[in-house]
Enzyme design. Structure first.
Site, mmCIF file in Angstrom:
data_model
loop_
_atom_site.group_PDB
_atom_site.id
_atom_site.type_symbol
_atom_site.label_atom_id
_atom_site.label_comp_id
_atom_site.label_asym_id
_atom_site.label_seq_id
_atom_site.Cartn_x
_atom_site.Cartn_y
_atom_site.Cartn_z
ATOM 1 N N LYS A 120 0.984 -1.270 0.729
ATOM 2 C CA LYS A 120 0.093 -0.351 -0.188
ATOM 3 C C LYS A 120 0.980 0.922 -0.184
ATOM 4 O O LYS A 120 1.075 2.386 -0.857
ATOM 5 C CB LYS A 120 -0.814 0.406 1.474
ATOM 6 C CG LYS A 120 -2.220 -1.258 1.219
ATOM 7 C CD LYS A 120 -2.662 -0.847 2.194
ATOM 8 C CE LYS A 120 -3.880 -1.837 2.455
ATOM 9 N NZ LYS A 120 -4.567 -2.661 3.629
ATOM 10 N N ASP A 170 -11.208 3.073 3.966
ATOM 11 C CA ASP A 170 -11.394 1.384 3.974
ATOM 12 C C ASP A 170 -14.021 1.620 4.436
ATOM 13 O O ASP A 170 -14.095 0.577 3.797
ATOM 14 C CB ASP A 170 -11.292 0.829 5.139
ATOM 15 C CG ASP A 170 -10.202 0.161 5.194
ATOM 16 O OD1 ASP A 170 -10.311 -0.681 3.874
ATOM 17 O OD2 ASP A 170 -9.369 -0.198 6.409
ATOM 18 N N GLN A 207 -5.463 -1.390 10.161
ATOM 19 C CA GLN A 207 -4.710 -2.269 9.256
ATOM 20 C C GLN A 207 -6.078 -3.829 9.662
ATOM 21 O O GLN A 207 -4.986 -4.139 11.126
ATOM 22 C CB GLN A 207 -3.530 -2.818 8.550
ATOM 23 C CG GLN A 207 -3.233 -4.576 8.216
ATOM 24 C CD GLN A 207 -3.867 -4.573 6.832
ATOM 25 O OE1 GLN A 207 -3.928 -3.335 5.816
ATOM 26 N NE2 GLN A 207 -3.892 -5.491 6.364
HETATM 27 N N1 GUN Z 1 -6.564 -6.361 6.374
HETATM 28 C C1 GUN Z 1 -7.216 -7.109 4.740
HETATM 29 N N2 GUN Z 1 -7.785 -6.431 4.258
HETATM 30 C C2 GUN Z 1 -8.077 -5.535 4.729
HETATM 31 C C3 GUN Z 1 -8.787 -4.053 4.686
HETATM 32 O O1 GUN Z 1 -9.533 -3.442 3.359
HETATM 33 N N3 GUN Z 1 -8.514 -3.296 5.373
HETATM 34 C C4 GUN Z 1 -8.148 -3.381 6.345
HETATM 35 N N4 GUN Z 1 -7.795 -2.171 7.197
HETATM 36 N N5 GUN Z 1 -7.418 -4.640 6.936
HETATM 37 C C5 GUN Z 1 -7.358 -5.674 5.763
#
Ligand code: GUN
Length: 296
Positions: free
Chosen positions: A54, A121, A98
């Site tokens: 990311k 998100d 995350q």
């Molecule tokens: N962990 C796995 N997929 C995601 C996601 O799309 N967002 C977040 N914040 N954590 C994750």
């Protein structure tokens, strides 16, 4: 019928290029650089890989990336204090914590402490409610990516029968809301659905998001249907590890009109949509027009 392969990798690259163009324009015309803060608590190896990826892509599209790595013993109060600081930092337009978080931290409490306008998100309860009532919100990245691919392939989705397999808060439920928003007739199927093969056979659009390797066989797919496979499952086959989706790709590709592969389908779209959401949040924060084609 041999299905058209929906190339999520190429589509995601196109989305990122669009985001990069808009970011360059924002910088030049408004002196604004969108910023995304990613918070990682603990050392989960998969999460570390995602966060690194990311950060790299955020910088590649010209945005500022702020990574906050906290140790696994971080207290809830410490984490909430960091989120508070990011909420009020004008250089930060998007915040992503995350998941999963270490067990001693309350995920709902943490997510709902993020400013909903910065919740890229789309997990904050306010955004969930806004999406559910058809109002402007931040939309979860994976379902947004699926919607973009479906719109690109079909143009209008109006009147189509869609089945979403899986009822998670992250994918299944928001996906169903988005399809309903585009005037599909939507069924959410799950582990207790009575006759899943029959339900899937009626669908023009199948979105599989259950996390069970190859659970949807090709003979459940209506001839010509569009299949979006959200699953990313690591399996052992012939002594090798392999990534497969929730759909049995080989047999489904013989019946579907179009299908996303795993890997290279939905996966790459998720980060592309995270960047799109960060750009959208930045435009909204600065009362500038939203980027076209990058929102629900
Ligand atoms: N962990 C796995 N997929 C995601 C996601 O799309 N967002 C977040 N914040 N954590 C994750």
């Amino acid at each position: 019928m041999v299905a058209q392969v929906i190339d999520g990798k190429a589509f995601a690259a196109k989305v990122r290029a669009q985001v990069a163009d808009q970011v360059a324009k924002l910088k030049e015309e408004n002196g604004i650089t969108p910023g995304l803060a990613v918070v990682l608590v603990g050392e989960d190896p998969a999460s570390q890989v995602y966060v690194r990826s990311k950060g790299k892509m955020t910088v590649e599209v010209g945005m500022n990336s702020y990574e906050h790595k906290l140790d696994a013993e971080t207290s809830e109060a410490e984490l909430l204090a960091l989120i508070d600081k990011l909420n009020t930092d004008p250089a930060v337009h998007g915040i992503l914590v995350q998941l999963p978080l270490p067990k001693h931290l309350n995920e709902d409490l943490v997510i709902n402490s993020i400013d909903p306008a910065k919740d890229v998100d789309g997990f904050h309860i306010s955004n969930v409610g806004l999406l559910g009532t058809g109002q402007k919100s931040m939309v979860p990245c994976t379902p947004l990516g699926c919607l973009m691919m479906l719109r690109d392939h079909h143009g209008s989705l109006s009147g189509m029968d869609a089945v979403v397999i899986g009822r998670s808060n992250i994918v299944g439920k928001p996906m169903a809301q988005l399809l309903l928003g585009d005037s599909c007739t939507v069924t959410i199927a799950h582990s207790r659905t009575k006759d899943l093969p029959d339900v899937v056979r009626r669908a023009d659009i199948v979105v599989a998001a259950v996390g069970r390797p190859e659970m949807v066989p090709g003979d459940w797919i209506k001839e010509g249907a569009t299949v979006i496979d959200v699953g990313i499952n690591r399996i052992e086959r012939d002594g090798k590890t392999k990534l497969v989706g929730d759909v049995d790709y080989a047999s489904a590709a013989e019946r579907a009109g179009a299908i996303t592969p795993v890997p290279g389908g939905v996966g790459p779209m998720t980060i592309a949509c995270l960047l799109a959401n960060t750009l959208t949040a930045c435009c909204r924060a600065n009362k500038l027009p939203e980027p076209e084609g990058l929102t629900a």
